[in-house]
Design a protein around this motif. Structure first.
Motif, PDB file in Angstrom:
ATOM      1  N   ASN A 131      14.906 -26.780 -17.753  1.00  0.00           N
ATOM      2  CA  ASN A 131      13.739 -26.152 -18.572  1.00  0.00           C
ATOM      3  C   ASN A 131      13.220 -25.172 -17.833  1.00  0.00           C
ATOM      4  O   ASN A 131      11.943 -24.530 -18.377  1.00  0.00           O
ATOM      5  N   GLY A 132      13.753 -24.498 -16.632  1.00  0.00           N
ATOM      6  CA  GLY A 132      13.176 -23.337 -16.086  1.00  0.00           C
ATOM      7  C   GLY A 132      12.339 -23.217 -15.057  1.00  0.00           C
ATOM      8  O   GLY A 132      11.870 -22.484 -14.477  1.00  0.00           O
ATOM      9  N   ASP A 133      12.047 -24.784 -14.575  1.00  0.00           N
ATOM     10  CA  ASP A 133      11.237 -24.908 -13.495  1.00  0.00           C
ATOM     11  C   ASP A 133      12.288 -25.336 -12.385  1.00  0.00           C
ATOM     12  O   ASP A 133      12.727 -26.582 -12.272  1.00  0.00           O
ATOM     13  N   HIS A 134      12.461 -24.407 -11.618  1.00  0.00           N
ATOM     14  CA  HIS A 134      13.691 -24.721 -10.507  1.00  0.00           C
ATOM     15  C   HIS A 134      12.832 -24.589  -9.152  1.00  0.00           C
ATOM     16  O   HIS A 134      12.182 -23.869  -8.596  1.00  0.00           O
ATOM     17  N   ALA A 135      13.725 -25.578  -8.213  1.00  0.00           N
ATOM     18  CA  ALA A 135      13.255 -25.678  -6.832  1.00  0.00           C
ATOM     19  C   ALA A 135      14.450 -25.331  -6.018  1.00  0.00           C
ATOM     20  O   ALA A 135      15.657 -25.649  -6.591  1.00  0.00           O
ATOM     21  N   LEU A 136      14.157 -24.925  -4.957  1.00  0.00           N
ATOM     22  CA  LEU A 136      15.261 -24.530  -3.828  1.00  0.00           C
ATOM     23  C   LEU A 136      14.859 -25.397  -2.554  1.00  0.00           C
ATOM     24  O   LEU A 136      13.841 -25.241  -2.175  1.00  0.00           O
ATOM     25  N   MET A 137      15.920 -25.989  -1.974  1.00  0.00           N
ATOM     26  CA  MET A 137      15.523 -26.551  -0.883  1.00  0.00           C
ATOM     27  C   MET A 137      16.748 -26.486   0.108  1.00  0.00           C
ATOM     28  O   MET A 137      17.839 -26.566  -0.238  1.00  0.00           O
ATOM     29  N   GLY A 138      16.637 -26.719   1.748  1.00  0.00           N
ATOM     30  CA  GLY A 138      17.679 -26.692   2.301  1.00  0.00           C
ATOM     31  C   GLY A 138      17.425 -26.780   3.953  1.00  0.00           C
ATOM     32  O   GLY A 138      15.864 -26.578   4.306  1.00  0.00           O
ATOM     33  N   HIS A 139      18.151 -27.063   4.717  1.00  0.00           N
ATOM     34  CA  HIS A 139      17.766 -27.638   6.084  1.00  0.00           C
ATOM     35  C   HIS A 139      18.751 -26.904   6.879  1.00  0.00           C
ATOM     36  O   HIS A 139      20.060 -26.585   6.490  1.00  0.00           O
ATOM     37  N   SER A 140      18.347 -26.137   8.143  1.00  0.00           N
ATOM     38  CA  SER A 140      18.939 -25.527   9.257  1.00  0.00           C
ATOM     39  C   SER A 140      19.492 -24.226   8.420  1.00  0.00           C
ATOM     40  O   SER A 140      18.743 -23.379   8.111  1.00  0.00           O
ATOM     41  N   PHE A 196      11.570 -14.636  -0.882  1.00  0.00           N
ATOM     42  CA  PHE A 196      11.178 -13.160  -0.717  1.00  0.00           C
ATOM     43  C   PHE A 196      12.157 -12.135  -1.223  1.00  0.00           C
ATOM     44  O   PHE A 196      11.864 -11.023  -1.556  1.00  0.00           O
ATOM     45  N   ALA A 197      13.330 -12.487  -0.958  1.00  0.00           N
ATOM     46  CA  ALA A 197      14.498 -11.648  -1.391  1.00  0.00           C
ATOM     47  C   ALA A 197      14.531 -11.684  -2.949  1.00  0.00           C
ATOM     48  O   ALA A 197      15.031 -10.547  -3.578  1.00  0.00           O
ATOM     49  N   ARG A 198      14.386 -12.717  -3.683  1.00  0.00           N
ATOM     50  CA  ARG A 198      14.185 -12.779  -5.099  1.00  0.00           C
ATOM     51  C   ARG A 198      12.822 -13.239  -5.377  1.00  0.00           C
ATOM     52  O   ARG A 198      13.009 -14.750  -5.913  1.00  0.00           O
ATOM     53  N   VAL A 199      11.783 -12.518  -5.187  1.00  0.00           N
ATOM     54  CA  VAL A 199      10.592 -13.375  -5.505  1.00  0.00           C
ATOM     55  C   VAL A 199      10.339 -13.835  -7.113  1.00  0.00           C
ATOM     56  O   VAL A 199      10.908 -13.098  -7.923  1.00  0.00           O
ATOM     57  N   GLY A 200      10.012 -15.223  -7.282  1.00  0.00           N
ATOM     58  CA  GLY A 200       9.862 -15.691  -8.440  1.00  0.00           C
ATOM     59  C   GLY A 200      11.396 -16.333  -8.919  1.00  0.00           C
ATOM     60  O   GLY A 200      11.352 -17.074  -9.930  1.00  0.00           O
ATOM     61  N   GLY A 201      12.125 -16.393  -8.260  1.00  0.00           N
ATOM     62  CA  GLY A 201      13.670 -16.638  -8.552  1.00  0.00           C
ATOM     63  C   GLY A 201      13.661 -18.177  -8.746  1.00  0.00           C
ATOM     64  O   GLY A 201      14.390 -18.938  -9.496  1.00  0.00           O
ATOM     65  N   PHE A 202      12.849 -18.912  -7.861  1.00  0.00           N
ATOM     66  CA  PHE A 202      12.779 -20.331  -7.865  1.00  0.00           C
ATOM     67  C   PHE A 202      10.923 -20.625  -8.204  1.00  0.00           C
ATOM     68  O   PHE A 202      10.305 -19.555  -7.455  1.00  0.00           O
ATOM     69  N   ARG A 203      10.407 -21.580  -8.430  1.00  0.00           N
ATOM     70  CA  ARG A 203       8.990 -21.903  -8.368  1.00  0.00           C
ATOM     71  C   ARG A 203       8.598 -22.764  -7.091  1.00  0.00           C
ATOM     72  O   ARG A 203       7.438 -22.755  -6.773  1.00  0.00           O
ATOM     73  N   ARG A 204       9.631 -23.522  -6.603  1.00  0.00           N
ATOM     74  CA  ARG A 204       9.176 -24.401  -5.542  1.00  0.00           C
ATOM     75  C   ARG A 204      10.341 -24.248  -4.517  1.00  0.00           C
ATOM     76  O   ARG A 204      11.635 -24.137  -4.567  1.00  0.00           O
ATOM     77  N   TYR A 205       9.918 -24.391  -3.179  1.00  0.00           N
ATOM     78  CA  TYR A 205      10.859 -24.125  -1.799  1.00  0.00           C
ATOM     79  C   TYR A 205      10.467 -25.319  -0.702  1.00  0.00           C
ATOM     80  O   TYR A 205       9.516 -25.244  -0.367  1.00  0.00           O
ATOM     81  N   LEU A 206      11.574 -25.770  -0.319  1.00  0.00           N
ATOM     82  CA  LEU A 206      11.493 -26.779   1.166  1.00  0.00           C
ATOM     83  C   LEU A 206      12.401 -26.101   2.107  1.00  0.00           C
ATOM     84  O   LEU A 206      13.695 -25.729   1.822  1.00  0.00           O
ATOM     85  N   ILE A 207      11.707 -25.407   2.712  1.00  0.00           N
ATOM     86  CA  ILE A 207      12.187 -24.879   3.936  1.00  0.00           C
ATOM     87  C   ILE A 207      12.195 -25.685   5.232  1.00  0.00           C
ATOM     88  O   ILE A 207      11.555 -25.900   5.720  1.00  0.00           O
ATOM     89  N   GLY A 208      13.571 -26.044   5.725  1.00  0.00           N
ATOM     90  CA  GLY A 208      13.791 -27.114   6.762  1.00  0.00           C
ATOM     91  C   GLY A 208      14.240 -26.564   8.046  1.00  0.00           C
ATOM     92  O   GLY A 208      15.387 -26.122   7.847  1.00  0.00           O
ATOM     93  N   SER A 209      13.521 -26.497   8.947  1.00  0.00           N
ATOM     94  CA  SER A 209      14.343 -26.132  10.301  1.00  0.00           C
ATOM     95  C   SER A 209      15.062 -24.965  10.530  1.00  0.00           C
ATOM     96  O   SER A 209      16.069 -24.974  10.585  1.00  0.00           O
ATOM     97  N   GLY A 210      14.291 -23.963  10.003  1.00  0.00           N
ATOM     98  CA  GLY A 210      15.306 -22.513  10.008  1.00  0.00           C
ATOM     99  C   GLY A 210      14.249 -21.582   9.238  1.00  0.00           C
ATOM    100  O   GLY A 210      14.070 -21.524   8.041  1.00  0.00           O
TER     101      GLY A 210
END
Length: 299
Positions: A164-173, A184-198
């Motif tokens: 539906n266009g509501d995208h989240a990106l998540m990752g660890h290390s 910041f490289a593709r501002v607005g490319g996703f709506r939600r971000y989980l930044i794990g240990s890195g």
């Protein structure tokens, strides 16, 4: 559980109560000479609600992360802590062995040093097996991989699975490096971000450049680390915790009105044991705005 709750549940036989996984897919990204494996797990109602579309969470590191993320989403969807969503992971088949797993480094890092202008960290890393990591850095393809996810793979999967266009990106290390970079490289490319240990040094540069010309950042961002990661020499040299905290502190001080931000440090958790609670807490925060619209399972 009340008698009314039980009766309501017994009457609902139309919708499965658990998610379903698709067969692995294979895609060739532009600029690559090998394929990526794409894993997709669909929400319970997907098979019985053909007119409905869903948010999508993109979990980095392929099969190694997919089962965990899909399991958390499955359980938290049942408990109405998360909305129904599609889980996508992109990586390389486990059958390729550690050679396949190593390809993640080329996918998840932008070209350039992961240590930045940090001679102390570099001196530590040259003492160990990770010294060759810097030599490989010129061949990293994080920018191409990000373009692949957004411009090539997303339209294909959106059409196939009704995103539906509501995208989240998540990752660890390394996945955390990539997620922060993508913010910041593709501002607005996703709506939600989980930044794990890195957090990549380049991400800090991109964040500072963004702040110079913007007064808002519409996103939900969760930053998590294990406190025990600083007790590992090579992880300390990679500044997994300190750069992530520095990024979170900068974002907090920018006071962006449309940014929802939470940072969590996990006591007595190392680089691996931090992953399950961090992913669970992070997903719950990222979708708190959607979960509040849900009807509790037990009313």
């Amino acid at each position: 559980m009340s008698e009314a709750d039980l009766e309501r549940m017994m009457q609902d036989t139309a919708t499965p109560y658990s998610m379903a996984s698709e067969a692995p897919l294979s895609f060739r990204a532009e600029g690559y000479d090998y394929d990526h494996e794409v894993l997709v797990t669909l929400p319970p109602s997907h098979s019985v609600a053909p007119d409905r579309s869903y948010p999508a969470v993109w979990a980095m590191d392929g099969t190694i992360a997919h089962r965990l993320v899909a399991g958390i989403v499955d359980m938290y969807t049942l408990g109405q802590r998360l909305p129904e969503m599609i889980v996508v992971s992109v990586g390389h088949p486990s059958a390729e062995g550690m050679a396949g797993f190593a390809k993640r480094e080329f996918d998840l890092h932008p070209a350039g040093s992961i240590f930045g202008d940090d001679p102390l960290a570099k001196s530590i890393l040259t003492e160990g097996a990770a010294a060759g990591f810097e030599e490989m850095s010129a061949g990293f393809k994080g920018d191409r991989f990000l373009d692949f996810l957004i411009d090539q793979l997303r339209p294909e999967l959106t059409e196939r699975y009704r995103m539906n266009g509501d995208h989240a990106l998540m990752g660890h290390s390394s996945g955390g490096y990539f997620t922060g970079y993508a913010l910041f490289a593709r501002v607005g490319g996703f709506r939600r971000y989980l930044i794990g240990s890195g957090t990549h040094p380049q991400t800090l540069d991109l964040e500072a450049a963004y702040a110079e010309s913007h007064d808002d950042l519409p996103a939900r961002v969760f930053v998590g680390c294990g406190a025990d990661e600083v007790n590992n020499l090579e992880m300390a040299a990679s500044r997994l915790v300190s750069r992530s905290v520095f990024l979170a502190e900068n974002l907090r001080m920018r006071r962006y009105p449309s940014l929802a931000l939470k940072t969590q440090l996990y006591a007595d958790r190392d680089h691996f044991t931090v992953i399950p609670p961090m992913f669970a807490d992070g997903l719950e925060f990222l979708y708190a705005d959607e979960a509040e619209k849900l009807t509790p399972l037990l009313a």
